[in-house]
Motif scaffolding. Structure first.
Motif, mmCIF file in Angstrom:
data_model
loop_
_atom_site.group_PDB
_atom_site.id
_atom_site.type_symbol
_atom_site.label_atom_id
_atom_site.label_comp_id
_atom_site.label_asym_id
_atom_site.label_seq_id
_atom_site.Cartn_x
_atom_site.Cartn_y
_atom_site.Cartn_z
ATOM 1 N N ASP A 80 0.836 -1.206 0.000
ATOM 2 C CA ASP A 80 0.000 0.000 0.000
ATOM 3 C C ASP A 80 0.870 1.254 0.000
ATOM 4 O O ASP A 80 0.582 2.232 -0.702
ATOM 5 C CB ASP A 80 -0.915 0.008 1.225
ATOM 6 C CG ASP A 80 -1.994 -1.067 1.152
ATOM 7 O OD1 ASP A 80 -2.288 -1.526 0.026
ATOM 8 O OD2 ASP A 80 -2.524 -1.452 2.212
ATOM 9 N N ARG A 83 2.401 1.796 -3.490
ATOM 10 C CA ARG A 83 1.433 2.332 -4.448
ATOM 11 C C ARG A 83 1.174 3.817 -4.200
ATOM 12 O O ARG A 83 1.090 4.613 -5.138
ATOM 13 C CB ARG A 83 0.125 1.537 -4.353
ATOM 14 C CG ARG A 83 0.174 0.196 -5.064
ATOM 15 C CD ARG A 83 -1.216 -0.415 -5.169
ATOM 16 N NE ARG A 83 -1.722 -0.820 -3.857
ATOM 17 C CZ ARG A 83 -1.541 -2.017 -3.332
ATOM 18 N NH1 ARG A 83 -0.851 -2.933 -4.011
ATOM 19 N NH2 ARG A 83 -2.030 -2.329 -2.160
ATOM 20 N N SER A 84 1.070 4.176 -2.923
ATOM 21 C CA SER A 84 0.835 5.581 -2.583
ATOM 22 C C SER A 84 2.019 6.453 -3.007
ATOM 23 O O SER A 84 1.828 7.541 -3.560
ATOM 24 C CB SER A 84 0.596 5.711 -1.079
ATOM 25 O OG SER A 84 0.473 7.068 -0.699
ATOM 26 N N GLU A 86 4.193 5.882 -5.371
ATOM 27 C CA GLU A 86 4.276 5.986 -6.831
ATOM 28 C C GLU A 86 3.201 6.920 -7.387
ATOM 29 O O GLU A 86 3.448 7.659 -8.348
ATOM 30 C CB GLU A 86 4.149 4.593 -7.453
ATOM 31 C CG GLU A 86 5.377 3.726 -7.187
ATOM 32 C CD GLU A 86 5.307 2.369 -7.859
ATOM 33 O OE1 GLU A 86 6.372 1.805 -8.141
ATOM 34 O OE2 GLU A 86 4.179 1.884 -8.102
ATOM 35 N N GLN A 87 2.020 6.912 -6.753
ATOM 36 C CA GLN A 87 0.970 7.835 -7.194
ATOM 37 C C GLN A 87 1.367 9.287 -6.932
ATOM 38 O O GLN A 87 1.052 10.184 -7.717
ATOM 39 C CB GLN A 87 -0.339 7.507 -6.478
ATOM 40 C CG GLN A 87 -0.978 6.205 -6.937
ATOM 41 C CD GLN A 87 -2.171 5.806 -6.085
ATOM 42 O OE1 GLN A 87 -2.513 6.497 -5.117
ATOM 43 N NE2 GLN A 87 -2.807 4.690 -6.442
ATOM 44 N N GLU A 88 2.077 9.500 -5.825
ATOM 45 C CA GLU A 88 2.513 10.852 -5.473
ATOM 46 C C GLU A 88 3.868 11.200 -6.075
ATOM 47 O O GLU A 88 4.424 12.258 -5.810
ATOM 48 C CB GLU A 88 2.583 10.984 -3.944
ATOM 49 C CG GLU A 88 1.227 10.803 -3.260
ATOM 50 C CD GLU A 88 1.340 10.802 -1.748
ATOM 51 O OE1 GLU A 88 2.467 11.054 -1.250
ATOM 52 O OE2 GLU A 88 0.326 10.563 -1.068
ATOM 53 N N ARG A 89 4.422 10.267 -6.879
ATOM 54 C CA ARG A 89 5.727 10.471 -7.535
ATOM 55 C C ARG A 89 6.846 10.758 -6.527
ATOM 56 O O ARG A 89 7.747 11.556 -6.783
ATOM 57 C CB ARG A 89 5.636 11.594 -8.566
ATOM 58 C CG ARG A 89 4.620 11.316 -9.668
ATOM 59 C CD ARG A 89 4.624 12.409 -10.722
ATOM 60 N NE ARG A 89 3.612 12.179 -11.724
ATOM 61 C CZ ARG A 89 3.758 11.365 -12.778
ATOM 62 N NH1 ARG A 89 4.913 10.723 -12.932
ATOM 63 N NH2 ARG A 89 2.778 11.207 -13.655
ATOM 64 N N ASP A 90 6.740 10.124 -5.381
ATOM 65 C CA ASP A 90 7.784 10.246 -4.356
ATOM 66 C C ASP A 90 8.751 9.082 -4.534
ATOM 67 O O ASP A 90 8.603 8.026 -3.910
ATOM 68 C CB ASP A 90 7.154 10.213 -2.960
ATOM 69 C CG ASP A 90 8.164 10.516 -1.856
ATOM 70 O OD1 ASP A 90 9.382 10.421 -2.124
ATOM 71 O OD2 ASP A 90 7.723 10.833 -0.737
ATOM 72 N N GLU A 91 9.759 9.277 -5.388
ATOM 73 C CA GLU A 91 10.663 8.187 -5.743
ATOM 74 C C GLU A 91 11.512 7.740 -4.549
ATOM 75 O O GLU A 91 11.845 6.567 -4.417
ATOM 76 C CB GLU A 91 11.587 8.605 -6.889
ATOM 77 C CG GLU A 91 12.472 7.489 -7.421
ATOM 78 C CD GLU A 91 11.684 6.262 -7.844
ATOM 79 O OE1 GLU A 91 12.200 5.142 -7.648
ATOM 80 O OE2 GLU A 91 10.546 6.414 -8.352
ATOM 81 N N ALA A 94 9.350 5.528 -2.495
ATOM 82 C CA ALA A 94 9.099 4.304 -3.261
ATOM 83 C C ALA A 94 10.297 3.364 -3.197
ATOM 84 O O ALA A 94 10.138 2.143 -3.040
ATOM 85 C CB ALA A 94 8.774 4.647 -4.714
#
Length: 319
Positions: A80, A83-84, A86-91, A94
């Motif tokens: 979870d 996924r969060s 990657e949706q927020e583009r926090d590499e 991630a």
């Protein structure tokens, strides 16, 4: 040696006769029942000693089953989080989630092996145990991990010599810069599986590598798998029609005979797409026998471990 994708384990699971998931529930149920009996005023004093003895025997296996369940919950949480991120583009987050997921998956596999051993009949050296396959693979750490793989191999080899066990190398994949990428050995002898069964898992070392000029400490890892070759309720039924056997000319150094004859053997288990290739020996027959030993052991373990995981959730983490 090559292995199929993670989906191959699903096909291998069909080879297992036994309901390990049910055994897990029964073991936990038996443990809870014993605890309740031990604390009941109606239990005769004469039975308490026997009850406490069985509680002590079941305590560690039940804890491992609990840890296996907890690891799956943690993996769900990390999935979870990933996924969060990657949706927020926090590499950055991630990447941390991927690293955590990798570590959790490694521990989950190790604990699943231990749970499997808890559920199998115990090896007392007298129940027709043939031996085991010892597989060591270099993991994270590059060249140093390959050298650590050699250290582990030599450690087990020396232990086998001291114990007077037979120790035969079935497959060896050497790294270009020294060390081993992967090595598989067959160990046979009284009590060998009983003493080595808990070696399965990830082994890590922190040290200054020989190639490190600045004196910095590096962390390297290698995986060890101890695959039993013993009579048990978990039986494999592999048909000849399930196997695709290919022969080919061995590559690399090996002498005139190795490189000019079709001595190398590749065996694929078609239902699972699990593949083992051996080219170490000059004899095609010997290479085939070695490949079959490794393939059957891997099918046995893949099927048994998946049976432990049956009816649980699988989390696919984006890479």
């Amino acid at each position: 040696a090559e292995e199929g994708a993670s989906g191959s384990a699903a096909a291998a699971a069909s080879l297992v006769f036994g309901k390990l998931e049910g055994r897990m529930r029964r073991l936990e149920g038996r443990y809870e029942s014993l605890l309740a009996e031990a604390h009941s005023d109606a239990t005769p004093q004469s039975k308490l000693g026997e009850i406490h003895k069985e509680v002590g025997r079941l305590h560690a296996p039940v804890e491992r089953i609990g840890r296996l369940k907890a690891l799956r919950e943690e993996l769900a949480g990390v999935a979870d989080l990933l996924r969060s991120a990657e949706q927020e583009r926090d590499e950055g987050m991630a990447e941390l989630a991927r690293e955590e997921a990798g570590a959790l998956r490694q521990e989950e596999e190790s604990v699943a092996f231990q749970v499997l051993r808890d559920l199998l009949p115990k090896d007392d050296g007298t129940e027709g145990v043939k031996g085991l396959l010892l597989e060591i693979r270099a993991g994270a750490g590059g060249e140093e991990a390959a050298l650590f793989c050699v250290d582990l191999f030599q450690m087990y080899q020396k232990l086998a010599q001291r114990k007077r066990w037979r120790f035969e190398v079935l497959s060896l994949d050497e790294a270009e810069f020294g060390g081993y990428k992967e090595v598989v050995a067959e160990v046979t002898g009284e009590g060998c599986y009983q003493q080595l069964q808990f070696e399965s898992g990830i082994h890590r070392v922190q040290r200054v590598p020989k190639t490190e000029a600045a004196g910095r400490i590096h962390t390297s890892a290698s995986s060890v798998a101890v695959m039993p070759q013993a009579a048990s309720p978990l039986e494999l039924s592999v048909k000849d029609s399930d196997l695709k056997v290919e022969t080919y000319r061995a590559g690399g150094a090996g002498g005139q005979h190795v490189n000019t004859t079709d001595s190398a053997v590749r065996i694929t288990h078609l239902p699972s797409q699990m593949t083992v290739a051996i080219q170490d020996d000059r004899s095609q027959h010997k290479n085939r026998a070695k490949a079959m030993k490794i393939l059957l052991a891997r099918l046995y373990v893949a099927a048994a471990v998946l049976s432990v995981k049956k009816h649980t959730h699988t989390y696919t983490l984006p890479q």
